[in-house]
Design a protein around this motif. Sequence first.
Motif, short mmCIF file in Angstrom:
data_model
loop_
_atom_site.label_atom_id
_atom_site.label_comp_id
_atom_site.label_asym_id
_atom_site.label_seq_id
_atom_site.Cartn_x
_atom_site.Cartn_y
_atom_site.Cartn_z
N LEU A 34 0.83 -1.21 0.00
CA LEU A 34 0.00 0.00 0.00
C LEU A 34 0.86 1.26 0.00
N VAL A 35 1.92 1.23 0.81
CA VAL A 35 2.83 2.39 0.85
C VAL A 35 3.46 2.61 -0.52
N ASP A 36 3.93 1.53 -1.13
CA ASP A 36 4.54 1.64 -2.46
C ASP A 36 3.55 2.15 -3.50
N PHE A 37 2.31 1.68 -3.39
CA PHE A 37 1.28 2.09 -4.35
C PHE A 37 1.00 3.60 -4.24
N ILE A 38 0.87 4.08 -3.00
CA ILE A 38 0.63 5.52 -2.79
C ILE A 38 1.84 6.32 -3.22
N GLN A 39 3.02 5.82 -2.88
CA GLN A 39 4.25 6.56 -3.14
C GLN A 39 4.55 6.65 -4.64
N SER A 40 4.18 5.60 -5.37
CA SER A 40 4.51 5.55 -6.80
C SER A 40 3.65 6.49 -7.63
N GLY A 41 2.47 6.87 -7.09
CA GLY A 41 1.58 7.73 -7.87
C GLY A 41 1.09 7.05 -9.13
N SER A 42 0.93 5.73 -9.08
CA SER A 42 0.58 4.98 -10.28
C SER A 42 -0.88 5.12 -10.67
N GLY A 43 -1.69 5.68 -9.80
CA GLY A 43 -3.09 5.87 -10.17
C GLY A 43 -3.80 6.78 -9.20
N LYS A 44 -4.80 7.48 -9.66
CA LYS A 44 -5.60 8.34 -8.79
C LYS A 44 -6.35 7.48 -7.78
N ILE A 45 -6.38 7.90 -6.55
CA ILE A 45 -7.10 7.17 -5.51
C ILE A 45 -8.47 7.78 -5.36
N THR A 46 -9.49 6.96 -5.52
CA THR A 46 -10.85 7.47 -5.44
C THR A 46 -11.17 7.92 -4.02
N GLU A 47 -12.23 8.70 -3.90
CA GLU A 47 -12.61 9.20 -2.58
C GLU A 47 -13.03 8.06 -1.66
N THR A 48 -13.69 7.04 -2.23
CA THR A 48 -14.06 5.88 -1.41
C THR A 48 -12.81 5.21 -0.86
N CYS A 49 -11.79 5.04 -1.68
CA CYS A 49 -10.54 4.43 -1.23
C CYS A 49 -9.87 5.27 -0.16
N GLN A 50 -9.94 6.58 -0.33
CA GLN A 50 -9.33 7.47 0.66
C GLN A 50 -10.04 7.33 2.01
N GLU A 51 -11.36 7.29 1.96
CA GLU A 51 -12.13 7.17 3.20
C GLU A 51 -11.83 5.86 3.90
N GLU A 52 -11.81 4.77 3.14
CA GLU A 52 -11.53 3.46 3.74
C GLU A 52 -10.09 3.39 4.25
N MET A 53 -9.18 4.05 3.56
CA MET A 53 -7.80 4.04 4.00
C MET A 53 -7.65 4.70 5.36
N ILE A 54 -8.34 5.80 5.56
CA ILE A 54 -8.23 6.49 6.85
C ILE A 54 -8.91 5.69 7.94
N LYS A 55 -9.96 4.97 7.61
CA LYS A 55 -10.54 4.08 8.60
C LYS A 55 -9.51 3.04 9.04
N MET A 56 -8.79 2.49 8.07
CA MET A 56 -7.76 1.51 8.40
C MET A 56 -6.66 2.13 9.26
N VAL A 57 -6.20 3.32 8.88
CA VAL A 57 -5.18 4.02 9.67
C VAL A 57 -5.66 4.23 11.10
N SER A 58 -6.91 4.68 11.23
CA SER A 58 -7.47 4.97 12.55
C SER A 58 -7.56 3.72 13.40
N VAL A 59 -8.01 2.61 12.80
CA VAL A 59 -8.13 1.34 13.54
C VAL A 59 -6.78 0.93 14.11
N ASN A 60 -5.72 1.18 13.40
CA ASN A 60 -4.39 0.73 13.82
C ASN A 60 -3.70 1.67 14.80
N ILE A 61 -3.77 2.99 14.57
CA ILE A 61 -2.96 3.89 15.40
C ILE A 61 -3.71 4.44 16.61
N PHE A 62 -5.03 4.60 16.51
CA PHE A 62 -5.78 5.15 17.64
C PHE A 62 -6.10 4.02 18.60
N ARG A 63 -5.42 4.04 19.74
CA ARG A 63 -5.51 2.97 20.72
C ARG A 63 -5.20 3.54 22.09
#
Length: 496
Positions: free
Chosen positions: A121-150
């Motif tokens: 996922l980090v490589d995919f974001i870093q490479s800029g190989s494709g536009k990330i849809t808003e749905t993907c962005q929203e789900e990504m932040i949910k994933m980030v929140s689940v992992n770091i907010f504790r």
Amino acid sequence: MLKKIMKGGHKKPSKSEGNDFGFGPPGGNRPGSGPASNVVVNHASRTAAAPASTNNVGPVVVAPPPMQSIEPLPLFRDVQVSERQNLFLRKLQVCCFQLDFTDTLKAVREKEIKRQTLLELVDFIQSGSGKITETCQEEMIKMVSVNIFRCLPPASHENTGQEAADPEEEEPYLEPSWPHLQLVYELLLRYVVSSDTDTKVAKRYIDHSFVLKLLDLFDSEDPREREYLKTILHRIYGKFMVHRPFIRKAINNIFYRFIYETERHSGIGELLEILGSIINGFALPMKEEHKLFLVRALMPLHKPKPISVYHQQLSYCIVQFVEKDYKLADTVIRGLLKYWPLTNCQKEVLFLGELEEVLEATQSAEFQRCMVPLFRQIARCLTSSHFQVAERALFLWNNEHIVSLIAQNRSVILPIIFEALEKNIQTHWNQAVHGLTVNVRKMFLEMDTELFEECQRQYTEKESRAKEVEEHREQTWKRLADAGARRGGEDMVTAN
């Protein structure tokens, strides 16, 4: 349910993206070093993502049903471009699984799958190989929140009944899940710094609640985590102008709680590093809000016991204020005098070092407003029995700018400190302090011989009067003792 429609074409970068204060990425073992790509972030408390409708640019991207177990997924390069957004969502779901890192032998296969997925996922974001849809962005932040907010683990001194040890002497707590947590932070950082990230969209997910939870994590005892948080929050401040007043206010509240309630927080130094860059970017004339922040939050930070942990960053912020607006020098110096330590010699050495930096940026008019109380305090430091305090105070005369300020106002300053210089030469036990005092005394003599001789005459008269008073006191006590002895002899009764 609301539908989210992705806009076609290239997004115009936000005006605030250029306002980056220059924090580089934290050092250490960060995966990848290429440019960041575009992603957007959403808070963990948000509801499930709505399906995104089709448009003329890309295919429908719908959040897949929840996965029941961790299974390896194909690589991005092994699927068609049209399927990568859906694969991105499925990989996010893999990364939402919570694993027990306190037991290194438990779920080894699942941990490795999750780690590899995060790297992809980090490589995919870093490479800029494709536009990330808003749905993907929203789900990504949910994933980030689940992992770091504790919930952070309790500090070593908590629940033991023991007094907290010196933070500098404590071994830092290292988060067991860091191999995964680091990659989650890296993903968030790459998303925030990406030039493709549209702040108008991203602010829906990186909202005030998300920022507050990030700030709560600054109390983590793991220095690696605090370093990432520092960088991420700093980039959020630089990119999301709408959040700037809120971030400053939230940091204020953390400082207030630390100063007046707990005196315990692991991330004060990192927060001050962020503020150092923020203060550097303040426009002139400085807003009243910023001056109040200096007086109400920064200056009281000199009070807590663990100041040595964050003093370097605090001193930098204070000096930045004076360099921005030289008229604040009087306020800062009087604030230092207000919180000057009475019994902590190591803290006094820190204060004297900060004072020198402030005086370096002080102009003559502001110096004259505070020089009397300032040099009364310096005189006390000069005669300190702790040689480091006395030595550090004498080092002020090695600074040419400070010497020039003293020379311009020598008629006021020399009478205040003359007695301290004489006492050092006569009675101080440390030879280094004695030698430095002789040099300072000689400097004043060369500055103004007439003033020096007048101060010496007044000091001699004062010492002579003090000696006479002491002799008179001793004679009075002797008369009282003699009278008591005579009275005692008269009242004695001889027993047969």
